[in-house]
Design an enzyme around this catalytic site. Structure first.
Site, PDB file in Angstrom:
ATOM      1  N   GLU A 255       1.037  -1.072  -0.231  1.00 13.02           N
ATOM      2  CA  GLU A 255       0.025   0.012   0.207  1.00 13.02           C
ATOM      3  C   GLU A 255       1.224   1.626  -0.077  1.00 13.02           C
ATOM      4  O   GLU A 255       1.409   1.879   0.896  1.00 13.02           O
ATOM      5  CB  GLU A 255      -0.941  -0.143   1.146  1.00 13.02           C
ATOM      6  CG  GLU A 255      -2.128  -1.206   1.336  1.00 13.02           C
ATOM      7  CD  GLU A 255      -3.063  -1.730   0.461  1.00 13.02           C
ATOM      8  OE1 GLU A 255      -2.577  -0.475  -0.324  1.00 13.02           O
ATOM      9  OE2 GLU A 255      -3.287  -2.938   0.133  1.00 13.02           O
ATOM     10  N   CYS A 294      -3.084   8.600   3.226  1.00 12.85           N
ATOM     11  CA  CYS A 294      -2.789   7.992   2.258  1.00 12.85           C
ATOM     12  C   CYS A 294      -3.837   8.094   1.121  1.00 12.85           C
ATOM     13  O   CYS A 294      -4.000   7.818  -0.578  1.00 12.85           O
ATOM     14  CB  CYS A 294      -2.506   6.862   2.012  1.00 12.85           C
ATOM     15  SG  CYS A 294      -3.463   5.406   2.629  1.00 12.85           S
TER      16      CYS A 294
HETATM   17  P1  NAP Z   1       8.565   4.973   4.758  1.00 11.56           P
HETATM   18  O1  NAP Z   1       9.733   6.158   5.005  1.00 11.56           O
HETATM   19  O2  NAP Z   1       8.396   3.965   3.864  1.00 11.56           O
HETATM   20  O3  NAP Z   1       8.299   4.001   6.232  1.00 11.56           O
HETATM   21  C1  NAP Z   1       7.298   3.004   6.022  1.00 11.56           C
HETATM   22  C2  NAP Z   1       7.699   1.911   6.586  1.00 11.56           C
HETATM   23  O4  NAP Z   1       8.476   0.895   5.894  1.00 11.56           O
HETATM   24  C3  NAP Z   1       8.132   2.274   8.054  1.00 11.56           C
HETATM   25  O5  NAP Z   1       7.884   0.865   8.610  1.00 11.56           O
HETATM   26  C4  NAP Z   1       9.737   2.410   8.128  1.00 11.56           C
HETATM   27  O6  NAP Z   1      10.384   2.097   9.433  1.00 11.56           O
HETATM   28  C5  NAP Z   1      10.076   1.117   7.592  1.00 11.56           C
HETATM   29  N1  NAP Z   1      10.963   1.039   6.689  1.00 11.56           N
HETATM   30  C6  NAP Z   1      11.532   1.888   5.786  1.00 11.56           C
HETATM   31  N2  NAP Z   1      12.856   1.543   5.344  1.00 11.56           N
HETATM   32  C7  NAP Z   1      12.804  -0.292   5.848  1.00 11.56           C
HETATM   33  C8  NAP Z   1      13.449  -1.234   5.084  1.00 11.56           C
HETATM   34  N3  NAP Z   1      14.367  -0.920   4.080  1.00 11.56           N
HETATM   35  N4  NAP Z   1      13.260  -2.217   5.194  1.00 11.56           N
HETATM   36  C9  NAP Z   1      12.158  -2.105   6.250  1.00 11.56           C
HETATM   37  N5  NAP Z   1      11.559  -1.465   6.514  1.00 11.56           N
HETATM   38  C10 NAP Z   1      11.550  -0.546   6.234  1.00 11.56           C
HETATM   39  O7  NAP Z   1       7.069   6.303   4.979  1.00 11.56           O
HETATM   40  P2  NAP Z   1       6.382   6.740   5.661  1.00 11.56           P
HETATM   41  O8  NAP Z   1       6.823   8.174   5.692  1.00 11.56           O
HETATM   42  O9  NAP Z   1       6.030   6.531   7.272  1.00 11.56           O
HETATM   43  O10 NAP Z   1       5.025   7.185   4.716  1.00 11.56           O
HETATM   44  C11 NAP Z   1       4.318   8.169   4.054  1.00 11.56           C
HETATM   45  C12 NAP Z   1       4.344   6.876   2.761  1.00 11.56           C
HETATM   46  O11 NAP Z   1       3.177   6.338   3.629  1.00 11.56           O
HETATM   47  C13 NAP Z   1       3.703   8.090   2.443  1.00 11.56           C
HETATM   48  O12 NAP Z   1       3.874   8.263   0.564  1.00 11.56           O
HETATM   49  C14 NAP Z   1       2.080   7.553   2.465  1.00 11.56           C
HETATM   50  O13 NAP Z   1       1.456   7.452   0.341  1.00 11.56           O
HETATM   51  C15 NAP Z   1       2.068   5.699   2.940  1.00 11.56           C
HETATM   52  N6  NAP Z   1       1.033   5.481   2.643  1.00 11.56           N
HETATM   53  C16 NAP Z   1       0.027   5.380   1.968  1.00 11.56           C
HETATM   54  C17 NAP Z   1      -0.668   4.231   2.964  1.00 11.56           C
HETATM   55  C18 NAP Z   1      -1.645   3.211   2.414  1.00 11.56           C
HETATM   56  O14 NAP Z   1      -2.736   3.075   2.465  1.00 11.56           O
HETATM   57  N7  NAP Z   1      -1.382   2.814   0.484  1.00 11.56           N
HETATM   58  C19 NAP Z   1      -1.292   4.214   4.424  1.00 11.56           C
HETATM   59  C20 NAP Z   1      -0.263   5.653   4.945  1.00 11.56           C
HETATM   60  C21 NAP Z   1       0.803   6.209   4.121  1.00 11.56           C
HETATM   61  P3  NAP Z   1      10.871   3.195   9.949  1.00 11.56           P
HETATM   62  O15 NAP Z   1      10.175   4.163  10.706  1.00 11.56           O
HETATM   63  O16 NAP Z   1      11.302   2.647  11.628  1.00 11.56           O
HETATM   64  O17 NAP Z   1      11.770   3.518   9.134  1.00 11.56           O
END
Ligand code: NAP
Length: 519
Positions: A255, A294
Site C-alpha cells: 500500500e 494515504c
Molecule cells: P516509509 O519511510 O516508507 O516507512 C514506512 C515503514 O517502512 C516504516 O515502518 C519504516 O520504518 C519502514 N522501513 C523503512 N525502510 C525500511 C527498510 N529498508 N526495510 C524495512 N522497513 C523499512 O514511509 P512513511 O514515510 O512512514 O509513510 C509515508 C508514505 O506512506 C506516504 O507516501 C504515504 O502515501 C504512504 N502511505 C500509504 C498508505 C496506503 O494505505 N496506501 C497508508 C499510509 C501511508 P522506520 O520508521 O523505522 O524507518
C-alpha cells in the site's frame, strides 16, 4: 522511556543506536527505540513454530472470540490511547479518534466475519465443480492458512489502525503476526501491544512487536511467510527486491502513495447540496491528520466555468482552520509528524509552485495556537490552482503528504478521466454528481485506475463518511503507484494469508471432507 520489542514471548530492550520519538507540536522527546541485539531469525521461528500451530488449531469462531477480547481490552484504554496519539502523532482529538476508533471498529468487523465463517478452520472457495463425464469425479477450491509468519510494516500516519487492520485479518486467517510500526510514531502501537499482551488473550507467538528498525529480519523470510507493507514507494521497491520474494515467491502486499482525485460533475450547481458535500469532503481531507492520509484528495477536477468559485469557497474554508498544538481543544489541525516530513513537504511545495498558482498557504506560519518558541513541524493548509493542466504535470506526479491540494479545470469528461489516470493509479477517487448518466460513465471509466470509488450526490450528502475513510468491508489498495495491493474487503482480505488449493477426486468424499456449511 525506552520502548521494548515483544519477541519470542518476552519484552526485549534493544541496545546500540536509538531513535528518538518526539511530540511533533513541541519537539519534546517522549521515548526512544532501538532493536540492536534482537534475534530476528528466532523471532520469526517462534512465530512460525509456536504461534502458527496454536492459531491453526482454533476455528474461525474461536479466533473471532480472541479478536473480540482484543477489542474489549483496547476499548477499555480508549482515552489513554487517544491521549498518546495526540502527543506522539500531532493529532487533534478528532484525528486521534479516527485512528484509534478506526482500529477497534475494524476488529469488530472481523469478529463478525469470523462468526459468519463459524466452526471451521478452512474456507471453501466456491462450490464443487463436476469434472469430466461422471458426476463422481469433481474438484473444488479450499483456502488454508500459510505456515509462515505475517510480517506487517506500517507507515507513521495510522499507528493504531495500521497495526490492527492488518493483524485482525491475519489472525483470523490463522497466521501469526510480526508487527512493526513506523518508529517516529510507535508509542501508540507499543502501548496497544502492552495492553494486548497484558490481556493474555492470544496464544504465545501469535503477536510479536518490533519497536525500531527491522534489522536483518528480511534476510530470514521464507516462502511460507507473507509481507504486508504500507509506506513510501521507495521502501516498497526495496522490499519487492527481497530474494524471499524474487526467488522464493513470498507474497508481498504493498500500500504505497497515491494522488487521489475528486471530480465535480458538470450538473453540480454552485452552493447546491452536492457542491457543499464535495467542498466539505475536500476540506476534511486537507485538514484531517494535516493531510497525512494515504486516501486524502490531492487533485480536484471541476468544470472550467466553476474553477474560480470553487477555489474561492475552498480558500475561505481552509483559511478558517485553526492550526496549532493539538493539545489545545480549539485547534483543528496539528503539525506534520516530523522534521524530515516537514522538509520533504516544503521541498514538494516549492516544486509545485513552479507549475501551479498558490491561492493560500504559509510554510512559516505566524499564528499558531498553543505553540511556544517556534517549536513544532507546522505549516498551514495550502491550496493551489492550475489554470492550464497541460502545463502542470507535477500535480499528477508528486504526492505531497501534507495539507496540500490542487484544483484543476476540465472541459470534457474524456479529459478528466485521462487526467485522473495520469496519477498512475490511485487508492480512491470521488465523483460528485446528481446526473445519473454522467455518474455511471465516470465511475466505470475511472474504475481501472482506482482501488475504490465513492459517488457523492444529494442522496448521500450527510451520510457519506467521505473518500478518506477506509472501511473494513471494502477493499483498500490501488493499482500502479498506489502499490498494486489489496487489503481488507471483509473475507476477501484473508486470502492474502491463505493458500488457495484446488482439490480433485471422488465428489462424495470431497463433499464430506469439505462441507459447504460449518458444522
Ligand atoms: P516509509 O519511510 O516508507 O516507512 C514506512 C515503514 O517502512 C516504516 O515502518 C519504516 O520504518 C519502514 N522501513 C523503512 N525502510 C525500511 C527498510 N529498508 N526495510 C524495512 N522497513 C523499512 O514511509 P512513511 O514515510 O512512514 O509513510 C509515508 C508514505 O506512506 C506516504 O507516501 C504515504 O502515501 C504512504 N502511505 C500509504 C498508505 C496506503 O494505505 N496506501 C497508508 C499510509 C501511508 P522506520 O520508521 O523505522 O524507518
Amino acid at each position: 522511556m525506552k520502548l521494548k520489542s515483544f519477541v519470542c514471548g518476552n519484552w526485549h530492550e534493544g541496545n546500540g543506536k536509538t531513535a528518538i520519538l518526539l511530540n511533533p507540536a513541541t519537539e519534546e522527546p517522549l521515548a526512544e527505540a532501538s532493536t540492536g541485539g534482537i534475534d530476528f531469525a528466532a523471532t520469526l521461528d517462534f512465530a512460525r513454530s509456536v504461534g502458527g500451530p496454536a492459531l491453526r488449531s482454533l476455528t474461525f469462531s474461536q479466533r473471532a472470540e480472541k479478536l473480540r477480547a482484543l477489542y474489549d481490552a483496547l476499548f477499555a484504554h480508549r482515552e489513554e490511547l487517544i491521549e498518546l496519539s495526540i502527543r506522539n502523532g500531532g493529532n487533534t482529538r478528532n484525528d486521534a479518534k479516527f485512528d484509534v476508533d478506526g482500529a477497534t471498529a475494524t476488529l469488530l468487523a472481523y469478529v463478525e466475519v469470523g462468526e459468519q465463517l463459524g466452526n471451521r478452520k478452512i474456507i471453501n472457495d466456491g462450490e464443487s465443480i463436476p469434472l469430466g463425464r461422471s458426476p463422481r469425479y469433481a474438484g473444488r477450491h479450499i483456502l488454508v492458512p500459510m505456515h509462515g509468519a505475517a510480517v506487517h510494516i506500517n507507515a507513521f500516519n495510522f499507528p493504531a489502525w495500521g497495526m490492527v487492520e492488518k493483524a485482525a485479518v491475519a489472525l483470523l486467517a490463522g497466521m501469526p503476526v510480526v508487527s512493526k510500526p513506523a518508529t517516529s510514531t510507535a508509542l501508540l502501537a507499543h502501548r496497544m501491544t502492552e495492553i494486548i499482551v497484558d490481556a493474555d488473550v492470544l496464544p504465545a507467538g501469535a503477536l510479536s512487536f518490533i519497536a525500531g528498525s527491522v534489522g536483518d529480519l528480511a534476510d530470514h523470510l521464507g516462502s511460507q511467510d507473507v509481507l504486508a507493507f504500507t509506506g513510501s514507494g521507495n521502501t516498497a521497491n526495496i522490499l519487492r527486491s527481497l530474494s524471499a520474494h524474487t526467488e522464493g515467491s513470498m507474497r508481498v502486499n504493498v500500500e504505497a502513495d497515491s494522488l487521489n482525485a475528486a471530480v465535480m460533475g458538470p450538473d453540480v450547481e454552485i452552493s447546491s447540496e452536492t457542491w457543499q458535500m464535495m467542498l466539505n469532503e475536500v476540506v476534511t481531507d486537507v485538514r484531517q491528520k494535516a493531510g497525512q492520509k494515504c486516501t486524502a484528495i490531492r487533485r480536484v477536477f471541476v468544470p472550467a466555468e466553476k474553477l474560480e468559485a470553487f477555489c474561492e469557497a475552498l480558500r475561505e474554508r481552509l483559511d478558517d482552520i485553526v492550526v496549532g498544538n493539538p493539545a489545545d481543544a480549539s485547534v483543528r489541525m496539528g503539525p506534520l509528524v516530523s522534521k524530515k516530513q516537514l522538509e520533504d513537504v516544503k521541498n514538494g511545495i516549492e516544486t509545485l509552485q513552479e507549475q501551479a498558482t498558490k491561492v493560500t498557504g504559509h510554510m512559516e506560519p505566524q499564528e499558531l495556537v498553543g505553540v511556544d518558541d517556534r517549536k513544532g513541524f507546522f505549516l498551514t493548509p495550502h491550496l493551489f490552482r492550475v489554470d492550464d493542466p497541460a502545463s502542470a504535470p507535477i500535480v499528477h506526479e508528486r504526492e505531497i503528504f501534507a495539507p496540500v491540494v490542487s484544483v484543476l479545470p476540465y472541459n470534457d469528461a474524456g479529459t478528466v478521466v485521462a487526467s485522473c489516470a495520469a496519477g498512475g493509479g490511485s487508492l480512491v477517487t470521488s465523483v460528485y454528481s446528481d446526473d445519473r448518466d454522467f455518474s455511471r460513465e465516470m465511475l466505470l471509466a475511472l474504475a481501472p485506475f482506482n482501488g475504490r470509488l465513492t459517488h457523492g450526490s444529494s442522496k448521500v450528502a450527510g451520510i457519506s463518511p467521505g473518500p478518506g475513510s477506509v472501511l473494513a468491508m471494502l477493499v483498500h489498495g490501488g493499482p500502479g503507484r498506489a502499490g498494486g495491493g489489496e487489503e481488507l474487503g471483509g473475507e476477501r482480505g484473508m486470502s492474502f494469508y491463505m493458500q488457495r488449493t484446488a482439490i480433485q477426486g471422488y465428489s462424495a468424499l470431497l463433499d464430506k471432507f469439505f462441507p459447504d456449511h460449518a458444522e
